[in-house]
Motif scaffolding. Structure first.
Motif, PDB file in Angstrom:
ATOM      1  N   GLY A   1      -8.145   5.082  -6.489  1.00 28.75           N
ATOM      2  CA  GLY A   1      -7.975   4.752  -5.072  1.00 28.75           C
ATOM      3  C   GLY A   1      -9.298   4.791  -4.348  1.00 28.75           C
ATOM      4  N   THR A   2      -9.294   4.253  -3.149  1.00 25.61           N
ATOM      5  CA  THR A   2     -10.547   4.178  -2.373  1.00 25.61           C
ATOM      6  C   THR A   2     -10.510   5.027  -1.107  1.00 25.61           C
ATOM      7  OG1 THR A   2      -9.638   2.286  -1.220  1.00 25.61           O
ATOM      8  CG2 THR A   2     -11.054   1.817  -3.107  1.00 25.61           C
ATOM      9  N   GLY A   3      -9.308   5.423  -0.727  1.00 22.62           N
ATOM     10  CA  GLY A   3      -9.191   6.157   0.552  1.00 22.62           C
ATOM     11  C   GLY A   3      -9.255   5.207   1.735  1.00 22.62           C
ATOM     12  N   LEU A   4      -9.027   3.929   1.482  1.00 16.23           N
ATOM     13  CA  LEU A   4      -9.105   2.952   2.579  1.00 16.23           C
ATOM     14  C   LEU A   4      -7.736   2.348   2.921  1.00 16.23           C
ATOM     15  CD1 LEU A   4     -12.336   0.985   1.593  1.00 16.23           C
ATOM     16  CD2 LEU A   4     -12.032   2.510   3.544  1.00 16.23           C
ATOM     17  N   GLY A   5      -6.812   2.438   1.938  1.00 14.23           N
ATOM     18  CA  GLY A   5      -5.516   1.751   2.096  1.00 14.23           C
ATOM     19  C   GLY A   5      -4.790   2.092   3.377  1.00 14.23           C
ATOM     20  N   LEU A   6      -4.666   3.370   3.675  1.00 10.31           N
ATOM     21  CA  LEU A   6      -3.879   3.763   4.854  1.00 10.31           C
ATOM     22  C   LEU A   6      -4.562   3.369   6.160  1.00 10.31           C
ATOM     23  CD1 LEU A   6      -2.279   7.200   3.920  1.00 10.31           C
ATOM     24  CD2 LEU A   6      -1.153   5.003   4.244  1.00 10.31           C
TER      25      LEU A   6
ATOM     26  N   ASP B   1       9.201   9.126  -0.292  1.00 11.90           N
ATOM     27  CA  ASP B   1       9.094   9.643  -1.660  1.00 11.90           C
ATOM     28  C   ASP B   1       9.351  11.140  -1.659  1.00 11.90           C
ATOM     29  OD1 ASP B   1       6.632  11.357  -1.547  1.00 11.90           O
ATOM     30  OD2 ASP B   1       5.652   9.466  -1.000  1.00 11.90           O
TER      31      ASP B   1
ATOM     32  N   ASN C   1       1.284   3.798  -3.098  1.00 10.30           N
ATOM     33  CA  ASN C   1       0.906   5.213  -2.893  1.00 10.30           C
ATOM     34  C   ASN C   1       2.031   6.132  -3.351  1.00 10.30           C
ATOM     35  OD1 ASN C   1      -1.616   4.824  -1.919  1.00 10.30           O
ATOM     36  ND2 ASN C   1      -1.145   5.237   0.225  1.00 10.30           N
TER      37      ASN C   1
ATOM     38  N   ASN D   1       0.814  -1.217   0.000  1.00  9.11           N
ATOM     39  CA  ASN D   1       0.000   0.000   0.000  1.00  9.11           C
ATOM     40  C   ASN D   1       0.846   1.265   0.000  1.00  9.11           C
ATOM     41  OD1 ASN D   1      -1.742   2.031   2.066  1.00  9.11           O
ATOM     42  ND2 ASN D   1      -2.744   1.251   0.235  1.00  9.11           N
TER      43      ASN D   1
ATOM     44  N   PHE E   1       6.599   7.337   5.025  1.00 13.23           N
ATOM     45  CA  PHE E   1       5.742   6.448   5.821  1.00 13.23           C
ATOM     46  C   PHE E   1       6.646   5.390   6.439  1.00 13.23           C
ATOM     47  CE2 PHE E   1       2.643   8.366   3.056  1.00 13.23           C
ATOM     48  CZ  PHE E   1       1.512   8.473   3.852  1.00 13.23           C
TER      49      PHE E   1
ATOM     50  N   LYS F   1       2.050   6.168  -6.940  1.00 10.68           N
ATOM     51  CA  LYS F   1       0.867   6.857  -7.464  1.00 10.68           C
ATOM     52  C   LYS F   1       0.942   8.371  -7.310  1.00 10.68           C
ATOM     53  CE  LYS F   1      -2.599   4.787  -5.289  1.00 10.68           C
ATOM     54  NZ  LYS F   1      -3.941   4.404  -4.852  1.00 10.68           N
ATOM     55  N   TYR F   2       1.349   8.803  -6.111  1.00 15.16           N
ATOM     56  CA  TYR F   2       1.206  10.238  -5.797  1.00 15.16           C
ATOM     57  C   TYR F   2       2.458  11.088  -6.025  1.00 15.16           C
ATOM     58  CZ  TYR F   2      -3.162   8.577  -3.905  1.00 15.16           C
ATOM     59  OH  TYR F   2      -4.373   7.981  -3.784  1.00 15.16           O
TER      60      TYR F   2
ATOM     61  N   ILE G   1      -5.354  11.672   7.595  1.00 19.28           N
ATOM     62  CA  ILE G   1      -5.017  10.785   6.478  1.00 19.28           C
ATOM     63  C   ILE G   1      -5.254   9.301   6.768  1.00 19.28           C
ATOM     64  CG2 ILE G   1      -2.553  10.402   6.940  1.00 19.28           C
ATOM     65  CD1 ILE G   1      -2.388  11.267   3.823  1.00 19.28           C
TER      66      ILE G   1
ATOM     67  N   THR H   1     -10.512   8.803   3.327  1.00 21.83           N
ATOM     68  CA  THR H   1      -9.885  10.119   3.172  1.00 21.83           C
ATOM     69  C   THR H   1      -9.059  10.101   1.892  1.00 21.83           C
ATOM     70  OG1 THR H   1      -9.749  10.409   5.542  1.00 21.83           O
ATOM     71  CG2 THR H   1      -8.317  11.812   4.230  1.00 21.83           C
ATOM     72  N   ARG H   2      -9.415  11.010   1.014  1.00 20.46           N
ATOM     73  CA  ARG H   2      -8.608  11.176  -0.208  1.00 20.46           C
ATOM     74  C   ARG H   2      -8.299  12.651  -0.342  1.00 20.46           C
ATOM     75  NH1 ARG H   2      -9.320   8.505  -5.426  1.00 20.46           N
ATOM     76  NH2 ARG H   2      -7.101   8.237  -5.056  1.00 20.46           N
ATOM     77  N   LEU H   3      -7.013  12.959  -0.484  1.00 19.58           N
ATOM     78  CA  LEU H   3      -6.640  14.369  -0.594  1.00 19.58           C
ATOM     79  C   LEU H   3      -6.605  14.736  -2.077  1.00 19.58           C
ATOM     80  CD1 LEU H   3      -3.582  14.154   1.834  1.00 19.58           C
ATOM     81  CD2 LEU H   3      -5.945  14.650   2.445  1.00 19.58           C
TER      82      LEU H   3
HETATM   83  P1  ADP Z   1      -6.022   5.661  -1.690  1.00 20.50           P
HETATM   84  O1  ADP Z   1      -4.598   5.724  -2.078  1.00 20.50           O
HETATM   85  O2  ADP Z   1      -6.711   4.455  -2.058  1.00 20.50           O
HETATM   86  O3  ADP Z   1      -6.773   6.921  -2.023  1.00 20.50           O
HETATM   87  P2  ADP Z   1      -4.998   5.652   0.997  1.00 20.50           P
HETATM   88  O4  ADP Z   1      -5.692   5.459   2.279  1.00 20.50           O
HETATM   89  O5  ADP Z   1      -3.901   4.723   0.678  1.00 20.50           O
HETATM   90  O6  ADP Z   1      -6.118   5.630  -0.091  1.00 20.50           O
HETATM   91  O7  ADP Z   1      -4.482   7.118   0.971  1.00 20.50           O
HETATM   92  C1  ADP Z   1      -5.324   8.147   1.319  1.00 20.50           C
HETATM   93  C2  ADP Z   1      -4.936   9.473   0.673  1.00 20.50           C
HETATM   94  O8  ADP Z   1      -3.702   9.920   1.164  1.00 20.50           O
HETATM   95  C3  ADP Z   1      -4.720   9.366  -0.787  1.00 20.50           C
HETATM   96  O9  ADP Z   1      -5.937   9.551  -1.488  1.00 20.50           O
HETATM   97  C4  ADP Z   1      -3.759  10.497  -1.054  1.00 20.50           C
HETATM   98  O10 ADP Z   1      -4.477  11.711  -1.265  1.00 20.50           O
HETATM   99  C5  ADP Z   1      -2.980  10.613   0.229  1.00 20.50           C
HETATM  100  N1  ADP Z   1      -1.647   9.949   0.112  1.00 20.50           N
HETATM  101  C6  ADP Z   1      -1.316   8.687   0.425  1.00 20.50           C
HETATM  102  N2  ADP Z   1      -0.012   8.444   0.239  1.00 20.50           N
HETATM  103  C7  ADP Z   1       0.504   9.606  -0.225  1.00 20.50           C
HETATM  104  C8  ADP Z   1       1.833   9.988  -0.601  1.00 20.50           C
HETATM  105  N3  ADP Z   1       2.845   9.150  -0.557  1.00 20.50           N
HETATM  106  N4  ADP Z   1       2.010  11.265  -1.046  1.00 20.50           N
HETATM  107  C9  ADP Z   1       0.972  12.146  -1.073  1.00 20.50           C
HETATM  108  N5  ADP Z   1      -0.298  11.818  -0.718  1.00 20.50           N
HETATM  109  C10 ADP Z   1      -0.530  10.562  -0.315  1.00 20.50           C
END
Ligand code: ADP
Length: 540
Positions: free
Chosen positions: A500-505, A472, A445, A441, A531, A448-449, A485, A490-492
């Motif tokens: 994404g689902t906002g559930l991974g973290l 990163d 992330n 995860n 992280f 992805k981000y 977060i 929660t999705r920023l």
């Molecule tokens: P998902 O990735 O499925 O949206 P996560 O719970 O893994 O859900 O992450 C929640 C939110 O946190 C993401 O939508 C993203 O906005 C932010 N995020 C996670 N990891 C990072 C990262 N490495 N850098 C910037 N933002 C991140």
């Protein structure tokens, strides 16, 4: 010139401030004679039989000091003293006999003794009030104590308890020196004082004035009170605290023509001031207790409510979790068919639109399946149903396996993942699958981000703790966002471009905690994120 010793003696006695005489006593017959006496003696011997008093004393050779109480109330002190008479005959004894009027001194001593007794009574009754927890219990005893030491014959305390329309009293105490004195009339408690002719009294008392009345001075409408109590003198003192009227302390005296002295009145008023303090303290305490028990029952009620609410919430949460778990499970079966069959359908190469639609079905299905899996995962973690499989392994092996899984994703974005294994290799006893899930995860992330050529992936031992960090150099996360977060969904900056689902973290954090560790984030906006997964060497 010849001196007459007697006249000389007489002259010398006149200087004395008490009655002085010289007696000659015949040694054998015990007969006596007053040879000489001064003027004071002459005035004091009037009104009592001096001769028989002296012959009795001399007969019994009792030369001790004695007090004589004359019928007119005068108190005399008589005393003998040695005396050498120069010209005296041989068979005679000579003695000085003095009479002193000690009426004033005696009265003063009695007065002092009485006052001491009185003050002792006041002090001990106040002490009783101090020691007792409740004035209702202590008051009768305290007032009886006071009564016992005073000139009064009866004492009472009327507590002021007005109702909405009338002034009313409650007889709290009525003590008497003997039961032959009547109790105070019941009307004092059951009736309005204005209706029973005592309006003047209550008016004065409420204005802080003391009432000191003899029955002859009472107004005609007040006479009945004296008739019923048979008292001669009445003393009523208001009991107040600050300006508040709390009740009446009353005294009755039965002796005729015996008014209450001013100094005593002051002492009674002082006692009433103390009473005010105690009565107020008592009602304050009662009020405090009322508040306390009201508060206690309120707290009890609230606690019961809260417990009920908590139980209801827990039940509801349990039901929700069970429902979601069940539903997620049920959804997965048809979804798997959709995905599976959409993969199997073969369309001719010319059918571009058909292929495009089929692809939508496939990717949509995959996305939905991922989400359902994550929800299922989360529900299991939250309801404590997650199963842990413990083995002992090298953490760097898991890191490498995970790396292999995310490598294609990184490559596709042209990113490099720089892995650094621990300097000193050591085994960990934990759940490798769950660790991999967390790392997958955080790594995906980061891919992805972040839009940066590389990601740092470090695994190291810090004491007994394993620390795996995924660093990163992407957009970073603001302090405000860091707080939320790890919350579900929660999705920023969700613009729909990144899947994404906002559930991974939240799942990752839940798993880390379940493994006895923690997932920590340090990040700065514009500087990237780190992280860090911290895990104990052996899961407890
Ligand atoms: P998902 O990735 O499925 O949206 P996560 O719970 O893994 O859900 O992450 C929640 C939110 O946190 C993401 O939508 C993203 O906005 C932010 N995020 C996670 N990891 C990072 C990262 N490495 N850098 C910037 N933002 C991140």
């Amino acid at each position: 010139m010849v001196f007459d010793p007697c006249s000389l003696l007489k002259a010398s006695l006149e200087g004395d401030d008490s009655g002085t005489s010289i007696l000659s006593i015949d040694k054998s017959s015990k007969k006596f004679e007053v040879i000489v006496k001064n003027q004071i003696f002459k005035s004091l011997e009037v009104g009592f039989d001096l001769d028989s008093f002296l012959s009795q004393k001399i007969d019994s050779s009792d030369f001790s000091t004695e007090l004589i109480y004359k019928t007119n109330g005068t108190i005399l002190e008589t005393s003998f003293g040695k005396f050498q008479f120069p010209e005296g005959e041989k068979n005679k004894d000579y003695t000085k006999f003095c009479i002193k009027d000690i009426t004033t001194r005696q009265r003063q001593e009695e007065e002092i003794a009485w006052r001491l007794r009185f003050e002792l009574g006041v002090a001990s009754s106040i002490q009783i009030l101090i020691q007792q927890h409740s004035i209702r219990e202590g008051l009768p005893q305290a007032l009886y104590q006071l009564l016992y030491f005073t000139e009064m014959d009866s004492i009472f305390f009327l507590k002021y308890e007005p109702n909405e329309v009338e002034d009313r009293f409650k007889i709290w105490v009525n003590e008497r020196k003997t039961t032959k004195y009547p109790l105070i009339p019941k009307e004092c408690q059951s009736e309005n004082w204005y209706d029973i002719g005592l309006g003047r009294w209550i008016h004065r008392l409420k204005n802080g004035k003391t009432i000191h009345l003899t029955q002859s001075k009472a107004m005609p409408r007040e006479k009945w009170f004296f008739d019923q109590t048979k008292a001669e003198t009445l003393l009523l003192i208001p009991v107040r605290f600050e300006e508040k009227f709390l009740g009446v302390m009353g005294f009755l005296k039965y002796k005729l023509n015996s008014p209450i002295q001013h100094e005593n009145l002051l002492i009674y008023q002082t006692v009433s001031r103390w009473m005010g303090l105690f009565v107020q303290r008592d009602s304050d305490l009662a009020e405090l207790n009322r508040y306390k028990s009201a508060l206690e029952s309120l707290i009890l009620e609230r606690t019961l409510d809260l417990t009920k609410t908590k139980e209801e919430l827990e039940r509801a949460y349990q039901v929700k979790t069970e429902f979601l778990t069940h539903m997620s499970h049920e959804l997965r079966t048809p979804l798997n068919s959709i995905i599976g069959f959409s993969k199997l359908i073969k369309l001719s190469d010319s059918d571009e639109t058909g292929k495009e639609y089929l692809n939508y079905i496939y990717t949509g299905g995959i996305r939905l399946l991922n989400m359902i899996n994550e929800i299922l995962n989360l529900m299991k973690i939250e309801s404590g149903q997650i199963k842990i499989q413990i083995t002992t392994f090298k953490p760097e092996d898991i890191c490498r396996q995970t790396l292999d899984l995310v490598q294609p994703q990184a490559k596709a974005k042209g990113m490099d993942i720089r892995f650094r294994p621990p300097v000193h290799s050591k085994s960990i006893t934990s759940d490798s699958g769950k660790i991999q899930q967390i790392l997958l995860n955080t790594l995906s992330n980061a891919i992805k981000y972040a839009n940066h050529p590389y990601i740092e992936f470090d695994c190291e031992w810090v004491g007994d703790f394993l620390e795996i960090s995924v660093r990163d150099y992407g957009p970073g996360i603001s302090e405000e966002d860091q707080k939320r977060i790890f919350h579900t969904f929660t999705r920023l900056n969700d613009d729909g471009n990144v899947e994404g689902t906002g559930l991974g973290l939240s799942i990752s954090q839940g798993l880390a905690i379940r493994l006895g560790g923690m997932l920590e984030l340090s990040s700065q906006l514009g500087q990237g994120s780190n992280f860090k997964l911290k895990l104990p060497e052996i899961i407890k």
